[in-house]
Design an enzyme around this catalytic site. Sequence first.
Site, PDB file in Angstrom:
ATOM      1  N   ARG A  51       0.796  -1.228   0.000  1.00  0.00           N
ATOM      2  CA  ARG A  51       0.000   0.000   0.000  1.00  0.00           C
ATOM      3  C   ARG A  51       0.826   1.273   0.000  1.00  0.00           C
ATOM      4  NH1 ARG A  51      -3.087  -3.435   1.627  1.00  0.00           N
ATOM      5  NH2 ARG A  51      -1.262  -4.094   2.743  1.00  0.00           N
ATOM      6  N   THR A  52       1.802   1.335   0.890  1.00  0.00           N
ATOM      7  CA  THR A  52       2.499   2.611   1.045  1.00  0.00           C
ATOM      8  C   THR A  52       3.230   2.962  -0.250  1.00  0.00           C
ATOM      9  OG1 THR A  52       2.719   2.168   3.387  1.00  0.00           O
ATOM     10  CG2 THR A  52       4.096   3.918   2.506  1.00  0.00           C
ATOM     11  N   LYS A  80      25.447  -3.727  -1.492  1.00  0.00           N
ATOM     12  CA  LYS A  80      26.912  -3.633  -1.629  1.00  0.00           C
ATOM     13  C   LYS A  80      27.533  -2.870  -0.464  1.00  0.00           C
ATOM     14  CE  LYS A  80      26.550  -3.127  -6.654  1.00  0.00           C
ATOM     15  NZ  LYS A  80      26.781  -2.137  -7.724  1.00  0.00           N
ATOM     16  N   ARG A 101      11.408   4.006   3.045  1.00  0.00           N
ATOM     17  CA  ARG A 101      11.063   3.052   4.122  1.00  0.00           C
ATOM     18  C   ARG A 101      12.319   2.263   4.450  1.00  0.00           C
ATOM     19  NH1 ARG A 101       5.944  -0.903   4.449  1.00  0.00           N
ATOM     20  NH2 ARG A 101       5.080   1.101   5.074  1.00  0.00           N
ATOM     21  N   HIS A 129       5.396   6.094  11.395  1.00  0.00           N
ATOM     22  CA  HIS A 129       4.869   5.904  10.039  1.00  0.00           C
ATOM     23  C   HIS A 129       3.927   7.079   9.766  1.00  0.00           C
ATOM     24  CE1 HIS A 129       3.471   4.248   6.415  1.00  0.00           C
ATOM     25  NE2 HIS A 129       3.214   3.003   6.772  1.00  0.00           N
TER      26      HIS A 129
END
Length: 306
Positions: A51-52, A80, A101, A129
């Site tokens: 969703r986000t 890396k 995120r 959030h």
Amino acid sequence: MRHLMSPMDFSVSELEDLMDLAYDIEMNPSKYAHACEGKKLATCFYEPSTRTRLSFEAAMLNLGGNVLGFQSADSSSAAKGESVSDTIRVISSYADICAMRHPKEGAPLVASSRSLIPVINAGDGGHQHPTQTLTDLYTIRALRGSIKELTIGLCGDLKFGRTVHSLINALVRYPNIKFVLISPDELKVPSYIREDVLEKNNIPYVEVERLEDAMPELDILYMTRVQRERFFNEEDYLRMKDFYILDKAKMEIAKKDMMVLHPLPRVNEISVEVDDDPRAMYFKQAQNGVYVRMALILTLLEVSVC
Ligand code: NCD
């Protein structure tokens, strides 16, 4: 230049403006269809999301802009060993705004300190959030007319659930909000939220274990998933995962106008039989996420539409 790390980065009146804008977008989407033409949103997701990430991308596409990004740490140079600071320095020259995120608390904040473009915290570990909170506030306001005089039950994983932490932070600034914190002992709200947010602001709250005990007095029930990825061992997760299951029988003891919210994804904590109940608002809530993210992108990019 402004970033969004926590809902506290906006004052209550700025939140109102943002929600007003989101409402205008919901009502008149075509007015905004070209607002971000030529602009790019980078979605840097070091942790899974449906969703986000997709609602951010849909938001930018709805505004006429473009999107680029990566969906997992494995598919970025993090694999890396690149730091978020270096990554954001580079992305600053590829995009106009970034939604990030990350599994580590504070990673988007570190990125924002090095960034030349606005950075939006799209979820950092078990911490915050904020864009989910904007979505939650918008949904509450749309359904209730205003955000005040509410008894709000937060149920499930209140320890690791970042949506809960952000939402409590935001709601303590609204008048006459009372919380019922419903969780097993092991998943209670962290003490920094209890002491530094609730008690410091003299916000009434109670902590209970049984959902049935809380149900009759709630105006809003905010269900959450047990956050499997933040548990140290699988056994604890398995013991906790089905602690709460909201079903038809429990809905019968709730107020007739109680509203059920959930940031989604749901696992088992809301039985699918509840989906047809008119009080189940979680799919509408997910839809609202697009309007508030459109409003947020416009606000941070300082784009105004007449
Ligand atoms: C939430 C999250 O990522 O914290 N999901 C979302 O963004 N809607 C809730 C969750 O994963 O349980």
